[in-house]
Design a protein around this motif. Structure first.
Motif, mmCIF file in Angstrom:
data_model
loop_
_atom_site.group_PDB
_atom_site.id
_atom_site.type_symbol
_atom_site.label_atom_id
_atom_site.label_comp_id
_atom_site.label_asym_id
_atom_site.label_seq_id
_atom_site.Cartn_x
_atom_site.Cartn_y
_atom_site.Cartn_z
ATOM 1 N N LYS A 107 28.800 22.140 -24.856
ATOM 2 C CA LYS A 107 28.716 21.120 -23.828
ATOM 3 C C LYS A 107 29.197 21.707 -22.505
ATOM 4 C CE LYS A 107 27.249 17.842 -26.519
ATOM 5 N NZ LYS A 107 25.890 17.262 -26.355
ATOM 6 N N CYS A 108 28.484 21.389 -21.434
ATOM 7 C CA CYS A 108 28.809 21.917 -20.112
ATOM 8 C C CYS A 108 28.889 20.760 -19.123
ATOM 9 C CB CYS A 108 27.758 22.907 -19.638
ATOM 10 S SG CYS A 108 27.362 24.213 -20.836
ATOM 11 N N SER A 109 29.876 20.796 -18.245
ATOM 12 C CA SER A 109 29.977 19.740 -17.238
ATOM 13 C C SER A 109 28.906 19.908 -16.166
ATOM 14 C CB SER A 109 31.374 19.738 -16.610
ATOM 15 O OG SER A 109 31.655 21.006 -16.036
ATOM 16 N N THR A 110 28.789 21.111 -15.629
ATOM 17 C CA THR A 110 27.727 21.394 -14.653
ATOM 18 C C THR A 110 26.935 22.602 -15.123
ATOM 19 O OG1 THR A 110 29.167 22.819 -13.326
ATOM 20 C CG2 THR A 110 29.047 20.479 -12.709
ATOM 21 N N CYS A 111 25.625 22.511 -14.989
ATOM 22 C CA CYS A 111 24.743 23.614 -15.389
ATOM 23 C C CYS A 111 23.884 24.053 -14.210
ATOM 24 C CB CYS A 111 23.824 23.194 -16.536
ATOM 25 S SG CYS A 111 24.655 22.983 -18.111
ATOM 26 N N ALA A 112 23.759 25.344 -14.047
ATOM 27 C CA ALA A 112 22.805 25.906 -13.092
ATOM 28 C C ALA A 112 21.630 26.437 -13.898
ATOM 29 C CB ALA A 112 23.439 27.022 -12.272
ATOM 30 N N VAL A 113 20.487 25.760 -13.786
ATOM 31 C CA VAL A 113 19.272 26.212 -14.458
ATOM 32 C C VAL A 113 18.510 27.062 -13.452
ATOM 33 C CG1 VAL A 113 17.128 25.518 -15.574
ATOM 34 C CG2 VAL A 113 19.207 24.158 -15.899
ATOM 35 N N VAL A 114 18.464 28.356 -13.702
ATOM 36 C CA VAL A 114 17.899 29.299 -12.740
ATOM 37 C C VAL A 114 16.479 29.649 -13.156
ATOM 38 C CG1 VAL A 114 18.238 31.474 -11.536
ATOM 39 C CG2 VAL A 114 20.221 30.213 -12.402
ATOM 40 N N MET A 115 15.530 29.225 -12.348
ATOM 41 C CA MET A 115 14.142 29.543 -12.622
ATOM 42 C C MET A 115 13.854 30.996 -12.255
ATOM 43 S SD MET A 115 13.397 26.610 -13.755
ATOM 44 C CE MET A 115 11.639 26.818 -14.050
ATOM 45 N N SER A 116 12.691 31.465 -12.620
ATOM 46 C CA SER A 116 12.302 32.849 -12.330
ATOM 47 C C SER A 116 11.383 32.947 -11.120
ATOM 48 C CB SER A 116 11.605 33.445 -13.562
ATOM 49 O OG SER A 116 12.430 33.371 -14.699
ATOM 50 N N SER A 117 11.267 31.874 -10.373
ATOM 51 C CA SER A 117 10.328 31.805 -9.248
ATOM 52 C C SER A 117 10.747 32.688 -8.080
ATOM 53 C CB SER A 117 10.209 30.359 -8.772
ATOM 54 O OG SER A 117 9.516 30.273 -7.551
ATOM 55 N N GLY A 118 9.754 33.144 -7.354
ATOM 56 C CA GLY A 118 10.000 33.909 -6.133
ATOM 57 C C GLY A 118 10.596 33.080 -5.025
ATOM 58 N N ARG A 119 10.703 31.777 -5.199
ATOM 59 C CA ARG A 119 11.284 30.920 -4.162
ATOM 60 C C ARG A 119 12.780 31.153 -3.992
ATOM 61 N NH1 ARG A 119 7.386 27.695 -2.378
ATOM 62 N NH2 ARG A 119 5.639 27.343 -3.809
ATOM 63 N N LEU A 120 13.404 31.839 -4.941
ATOM 64 C CA LEU A 120 14.827 32.129 -4.828
ATOM 65 C C LEU A 120 15.111 33.345 -3.962
ATOM 66 C CD1 LEU A 120 16.047 31.429 -8.468
ATOM 67 C CD2 LEU A 120 16.551 30.111 -6.414
ATOM 68 N N VAL A 121 14.088 34.125 -3.668
ATOM 69 C CA VAL A 121 14.282 35.341 -2.870
ATOM 70 C C VAL A 121 14.752 34.978 -1.471
ATOM 71 C CG1 VAL A 121 13.131 37.353 -1.889
ATOM 72 C CG2 VAL A 121 12.562 36.597 -4.214
ATOM 73 N N ASN A 122 15.826 35.676 -1.020
ATOM 74 C CA ASN A 122 16.409 35.508 0.325
ATOM 75 C C ASN A 122 17.042 34.130 0.548
ATOM 76 O OD1 ASN A 122 15.538 38.124 1.049
ATOM 77 N ND2 ASN A 122 13.534 37.331 1.684
ATOM 78 N N CYS A 134 28.069 26.379 -16.683
ATOM 79 C CA CYS A 134 27.139 27.159 -17.508
ATOM 80 C C CYS A 134 25.946 27.576 -16.649
ATOM 81 C CB CYS A 134 26.628 26.337 -18.686
ATOM 82 S SG CYS A 134 27.900 25.907 -19.899
ATOM 83 N N VAL A 135 25.587 28.831 -16.754
ATOM 84 C CA VAL A 135 24.406 29.352 -16.055
ATOM 85 C C VAL A 135 23.322 29.625 -17.094
ATOM 86 C CG1 VAL A 135 23.457 31.162 -14.583
ATOM 87 C CG2 VAL A 135 25.809 30.379 -14.234
ATOM 88 N N ILE A 136 22.181 28.984 -16.908
ATOM 89 C CA ILE A 136 21.090 29.075 -17.879
ATOM 90 C C ILE A 136 19.916 29.796 -17.231
ATOM 91 C CG2 ILE A 136 19.538 27.767 -19.380
ATOM 92 C CD1 ILE A 136 21.540 25.458 -19.281
ATOM 93 N N ARG A 137 19.447 30.836 -17.894
ATOM 94 C CA ARG A 137 18.281 31.588 -17.404
ATOM 95 C C ARG A 137 17.189 31.559 -18.466
ATOM 96 N NH1 ARG A 137 20.304 34.114 -12.876
ATOM 97 N NH2 ARG A 137 22.573 34.450 -12.945
ATOM 98 N N MET A 138 16.046 32.136 -18.110
ATOM 99 C CA MET A 138 14.895 32.081 -19.017
ATOM 100 C C MET A 138 14.278 33.447 -19.242
ATOM 101 S SD MET A 138 13.175 28.564 -17.703
ATOM 102 C CE MET A 138 14.160 28.500 -16.244
ATOM 103 N N ASN A 139 13.812 33.646 -20.467
ATOM 104 C CA ASN A 139 13.046 34.830 -20.859
ATOM 105 C C ASN A 139 13.732 36.116 -20.412
ATOM 106 O OD1 ASN A 139 11.084 33.302 -22.206
ATOM 107 N ND2 ASN A 139 10.016 32.883 -20.281
ATOM 108 N N ASN A 140 13.018 37.004 -19.751
ATOM 109 C CA ASN A 140 13.579 38.317 -19.411
ATOM 110 C C ASN A 140 13.921 38.443 -17.934
ATOM 111 O OD1 ASN A 140 10.789 38.185 -18.889
ATOM 112 N ND2 ASN A 140 10.625 40.422 -18.784
ATOM 113 N N ALA A 141 14.259 37.327 -17.286
ATOM 114 C CA ALA A 141 14.621 37.364 -15.867
ATOM 115 C C ALA A 141 15.924 38.140 -15.683
ATOM 116 C CB ALA A 141 14.758 35.944 -15.332
ATOM 117 N N PRO A 142 15.921 39.228 -14.911
ATOM 118 C CA PRO A 142 17.125 40.055 -14.747
ATOM 119 C C PRO A 142 18.028 39.528 -13.628
ATOM 120 C CG PRO A 142 15.289 41.063 -13.596
ATOM 121 C CD PRO A 142 14.751 39.795 -14.223
ATOM 122 N N VAL A 143 19.280 39.992 -13.621
ATOM 123 C CA VAL A 143 20.187 39.697 -12.512
ATOM 124 C C VAL A 143 20.515 40.954 -11.713
ATOM 125 C CG1 VAL A 143 21.181 37.709 -13.678
ATOM 126 C CG2 VAL A 143 22.217 39.942 -14.004
#
Length: 421
Positions: A107-122, A134-143
């Motif tokens: 269980k997490c109080s706040t979650c950041a669901v991070v998509m793999s979209s290019g809209r996050l660039v810059n 909690c930070v949630i990512r998908m598939n093979n998206a790197p950091v």
């Protein structure tokens, strides 16, 4: 004699006219319908009929057997929305550890669901993302290399079964922190959730499970969870209730984003989604990349549109996002960032609207027309018995002979070889 001859001609003419009418309707009923795709109508089950009530009634037993409803959710939800909420809230418990006999208990109080979209660039959202419980990512998206925009932490990674193979190819990039060391702190252990995107069963000897076991042995900070059969059924049921049709009867796949949003609603009190595109942004040409880490990959909007109107394969990105917008307004615990979403026009009571559903409605309409034409075809079917065919042939010959005699009479009446009539 002459009077009898005229009666015969008149009778034969009526007979032929009647047959021509039958043939015309027969041919007309077989007109080709506009083929939009190779959609298999025989597999279509539309739950906008009486069958929908039966399916929902079956699902309601889950609600009767489990009365858990989280605080903060509207008590005035409709029966349908209450049922969906009930199914979502219990979904996390339907994932089991790959090795241990335990279900997912996070269980997490706040979650950041991070998509793999290019809209996050810059967008420099990385610091805000890492502040989440909690930070949630998908598939093979790197950091690595993208920390400023997407953050550093990964607590949960949701990986569709079709994408597990990519984990093995980039395991060191994904499961080592940027400095290169494996994090042994328990808080930084990464849970890998493996939902199935299209199959209705989990093959415990399949390649996905084998890869998961190999990675578990290679990296001590990974814990894999796979869905129980009930979880596969519940995900299908939720989609069915929200959209009005059964995904498993079509040839489309769930996206990893769909599975991630469901899981997030099940384990998170407040959800902040980073980089998810609302459909309105795709109404015009947009060069944004589908994945921020693939410089030569798909363009996001073009890929969404192409997949959405294909009735026999692929993902339903836009339809799923229309459902997410409903959830955001219904539950009031989902926030969208980069871009933010305008939910003012979202109506939870009206029929869901998306390009796929529009195309599906058109396909249904064409199917109805085809069935009507089949009925006409049966109603005006040309007889094929030998006696009928013989009479029809003799009638045609009789008319041809009469036409020849009329033509001969006209030629005698008017001497075409003469200069005067």
């Amino acid at each position: 004699m002459q009077q009898r001859h005229k009666i015969w001609i008149f009778t034969i003419a009526l007979f032929l006219i009647f047959n021509m009418f039958i043939i015309y309707r027969y041919i007309k009923s077989d007109d080709a319908l506009r083929p939009q795709s190779s959609f298999d109508f025989n597999q279509l089950i539309s739950l906008r009929s009486a069958a929908e009530k039966n399916d929902i009634q079956t699902l309601r037993t889950l609600q009767e057997n489990n009365n858990f409803l989280p605080p903060g959710f509207s008590p005035n939800l409709s029966q349908k929305n209450l049922l969906v909420t009930q199914l979502i809230m219990n979904l996390a418990e339907m994932y089991t550890h790959l090795y241990k006999k335990q279900t997912l208990d996070r269980k997490c109080s706040t979650c950041a669901v991070v998509m793999s979209s290019g809209r996050l660039v810059n967008q420099s959202a990385g610091m805000k993302i890492d502040e989440s419980d909690c930070v949630i990512r998908m598939n093979n998206a790197p950091v690595t290399g993208y920390e400023k925009d997407v953050g550093r932490r990964t607590d949960i990674r949701v990986v569709g079964n079709a994408n597990v193979k990519f984990l093995q190819n980039k395991s060191k990039l994904l499961f080592l922190y940027p400095r290169g060391e494996i994090i042994e702190n328990k808080r930084n252990h990464t849970l890998i959730i493996m939902p199935w995107l299209y199959n209705d069963t989990v093959n415990m000897t399949g390649p996905e499970i084998m890869i998961a076991k190999n990675l578990s042995n290679q990296f001590s900070n990974l814990e894999f969870y796979i869905p129980l059969k009930r979880a596969l059924m519940v995900v299908e049921d939720i989609f069915l209730i929200e959209t009005g049709f059964q995904r498993s009867k079509l040839k489309t796949w769930f996206t990893t984003g769909w599975q991630t949003m469901l899981l997030s609603l099940s384990i998170c009190s407040d959800i902040h989604v980073y980089g998810m595109t609302q459909y309105e942004l795709c109404r015009k040409s947009d060069p944004t990349l589908y994945h921020y880490y693939e410089k030569n990959g798909h363009k996001e909007c073009a890929y969404y549109k192409k997949s959405e109107i294909n009735l026999d394969t692929g993902h339903l990105f836009i339809t799923e996002k229309a459902v997410f917008a409903r959830w955001a307004k219904r539950y009031n615990n989902i926030r969208f960032h980069y871009p933010s979403w305008n939910l003012s026009s979202v109506n939870d009571e009206k029929k869901l609207n998306s390009p796929f559903i529009h195309e599906l409605d058109l396909a249904n309409l064409r199917e109805v027309k085809r069935l009507k034409r089949q009925d006409i075809k049966k109603q005006y079917k040309v007889p094929t018995s030998p006696i009928y065919l013989m009479l029809f042939t003799l009638s045609c010959l009789f008319i041809l002979i009469q036409m020849f005699r009329v033509a001969k009479s006209l030629s005698q009446m008017f001497d075409f070889t003469s200069t005067t009539w």
